[in-house]
Design an enzyme around this catalytic site. Sequence first.
Site, mmCIF file in Angstrom:
data_model
loop_
_atom_site.group_PDB
_atom_site.id
_atom_site.type_symbol
_atom_site.label_atom_id
_atom_site.label_comp_id
_atom_site.label_asym_id
_atom_site.label_seq_id
_atom_site.Cartn_x
_atom_site.Cartn_y
_atom_site.Cartn_z
ATOM 1 N N LYS A 1 1.282 -1.449 0.385
ATOM 2 C CA LYS A 1 0.199 0.259 0.548
ATOM 3 C C LYS A 1 0.462 1.277 -0.112
ATOM 4 O O LYS A 1 1.788 1.002 0.302
ATOM 5 C CB LYS A 1 -0.849 -0.286 1.284
ATOM 6 C CG LYS A 1 -0.187 -0.292 2.635
ATOM 7 C CD LYS A 1 -1.034 -0.512 3.341
ATOM 8 C CE LYS A 1 -0.727 -0.615 5.026
ATOM 9 N NZ LYS A 1 -0.859 -1.245 5.657
ATOM 10 N N TYR B 1 14.225 31.452 4.481
ATOM 11 C CA TYR B 1 13.144 32.831 4.791
ATOM 12 C C TYR B 1 12.833 33.226 5.886
ATOM 13 O O TYR B 1 14.197 32.318 7.232
ATOM 14 C CB TYR B 1 12.001 31.459 4.146
ATOM 15 C CG TYR B 1 12.045 30.885 2.778
ATOM 16 C CD1 TYR B 1 11.120 32.867 1.979
ATOM 17 C CD2 TYR B 1 11.964 30.263 2.556
ATOM 18 C CE1 TYR B 1 11.255 32.136 1.156
ATOM 19 C CE2 TYR B 1 11.482 30.045 1.489
ATOM 20 C CZ TYR B 1 10.578 30.762 0.579
ATOM 21 O OH TYR B 1 10.673 30.754 -0.670
#
Length: 757
Positions: free
Chosen positions: A427, A652
């Site tokens: 999965k 940033y």
Amino acid sequence: MKLDYSYQEISSLFIKSSIKSDEIITSITYDSRTISVGNGILFFALKGSFRDGHDFIEEAYSKGVRHFVVQDPSKLEPLSNAKGIIVKDSFVALQTLAAHHRSRFSYPIVAIIGSHGKTTVKEWLGELLSTSKSVVKSPKSYNSRLGVALSLLELHSNAEIGIIEASITEPGDMEVIHHMIQPTHGILTSISTNKSKQFVSQVEYIKELSSLFANTTYSIHPDSISLENGIPINIEQFPLIKAIPFTDSIHQQNAVLAANMAIELGVDHETVSQQLGNLEALASRLEVFEGINDSIILNDSYNLDLESLAHALDYQLANSQQKNRIIVVGLSKKDSEREDQIQTIIDSYQPITTYFHYYGSDFKESFENASILFKGERSVRLEQIARSFKRMQHQTFLEVNLRNIRKNIHLYKSALQKGTQLLCMVKASSYGSNAKKMGVFLEQIGINYLGVAYPNEGVELREAGVKIPILVMNCELDQFSQCVAHNLEPAIFSLRHLDAFIRELIVLDKMSYPIHIKIETGMNRLGFHEEDVSALIQQLQSQPEVLVKSVYSHLAESDIENSNYTKRQIALFEKITQQLEAVLPLPFLRHILNSEGIVNYPNAQFDMARLGIGMYGISSQNTWKSKLEPAISWYSVVSQVNRLSAGETIGYGRSYTCEKDMEIATIPVGYADGFSRALGNGIGGVYINNNYCPTVGNVCMDMIMIDVTNLNIKESDQVEIIGPNQQVEVLAKAMNTIPYEVMTRFSSRIHRVFIEQ
Ligand SMILES: *Cc1c(COP(=O)(O)O)cnc(C)c1O
């Protein structure tokens, strides 16, 4: 492989009254996928832990094989003209043949053993000998009992020396291997402390290893290892040490061992000294990556000896699916005789297109939907051409080591009782690795079932050609028809769910469609509760549209040993499955264990186990973890190095201010790739040349900045984000999460490289 035995002669090795026949056997195989022309092949039906070779007899027969070694003759009976030698154990028979074949040659056979460096020493010794001797050596790292047997069968009368690599995994292996190889010479390369997993002690392990050297005329090992037999070699004082082009101690040691043995085998000092200068660190593995135009690239361009050519072609044949097979052979110059030899080998793999490429010339071909094997002499630098066919993605890549995954699966399989089936969960892109690739790979290993979370994941597997049953855990009501169209088996978790599926099956006019019943035992997520069971039974008994293939449940804390909660879950599961067994007309599989459950609750295996994250070498159980091999690595490169002065800020929000003059590297990986923003500002880091480099400033979407002050880091140096220094578990901890989340967050834009051999 070029054998020349009559079928009669081979049969006389295994059975008392040999079979009268003068038909000639020229090679053997145990893998029906590698057969292209069956003529002259003897097929050994081996019983493996997943597969039974007897199931492939028919396929081998359809490819023209007529001679078999079997334990059970029943599969041969319907096949006209098929001849079988019936033995108690086909694998033992194969080893007997290998030992017999070896005994026909009186030239030196060098056995190479050790925890690390075997393949390197083997290849290097081969190179040092190659100027003056004809050498046969094991292809790749063929070193298990099976690999040793196959390597020995490569020996031929035109050779002057054989080099065979061998490894042991459990006590008793060496006796068998010694009997087969009967080495005249030996090299022990190294001993690591954690390789002796199946042995009671390190001493026992070393003793077993070195028993291979009994009866040899000349065996060597580094003097850092103390051994009863063999000659200790002092690496630093080796006379030709200056000729070795490596400065690190591991490469030096490997080179010294190879050089010492080459001299013992008659190569003069001067030649060895010259050849040593040409040794290169070895990429002995077959590298597989996605190519342009839907192609797959198999880069095996380290050498071009004929055994490894056949081995690479076998691999290509077994793994190219529907693609056109192409081989590009790299030669230093035109050499018709050698080309003929090579072409003869390639011809037995038809249909395949061959290109000979000579060093220095341009390579202008283009390919579509092809499986392209690049195989050449090292000096030709074929890997550069191979790389030019690579689908360009950014330089951050995830390495999925299928070889280690295979080992891990076998380890889990060995913890299961005989007959317990194995489902592998693929999965979420198979835990971030790549579901298609994993699905095909797992099917080849021979596991019983695949499991996915959603139908579209199952459809992807079917489209990749996967044929084994697939369990879908969450199938929503409007996806049932999709499931049925692709032969996917839904898990059913409530009466409403069951009812809807039955309606769908009636519309589609289907009977006995396979389903799986999910039982709620304590996870409190999805499933039938105990009180629903009698209604469930009624429904199942009256509706022939569905057929219960399995009944399962899931543990809430399988990572905790001896948990009372888990024991209650298991007991409740047992009780409910008994109720179902008593009334359902057909038997079904019961399963409750995931990876950690297999380790911690061996008594709850029932009929199947569901393996997930453990395949990748991840476990919270330390002893078990030490036996697993990590299978996921994540690498990037340094894009730029900036020299900043005290007072400058980074990134940033300017969250980092340099306190001193610093060197800062920018790496093209960010939170969009799965490198969590939580790892910014020194919380996490990466490794370059084995040095830890913490993040500085905030993690950006596509980049991070790291501190590399005084580490002499250069642009385009490789960066390890996950690897030997920082395993998934460690990064997960820094991200304040679990390995599952780290893995399933790997972005699809990071390309995946699969290590296959
Ligand atoms: C994911 C999953 C597994 C596999 O779990 P691991 O912990 O990765 O081994 C098994 N069973 C179910 C129901 C799952 O959802």
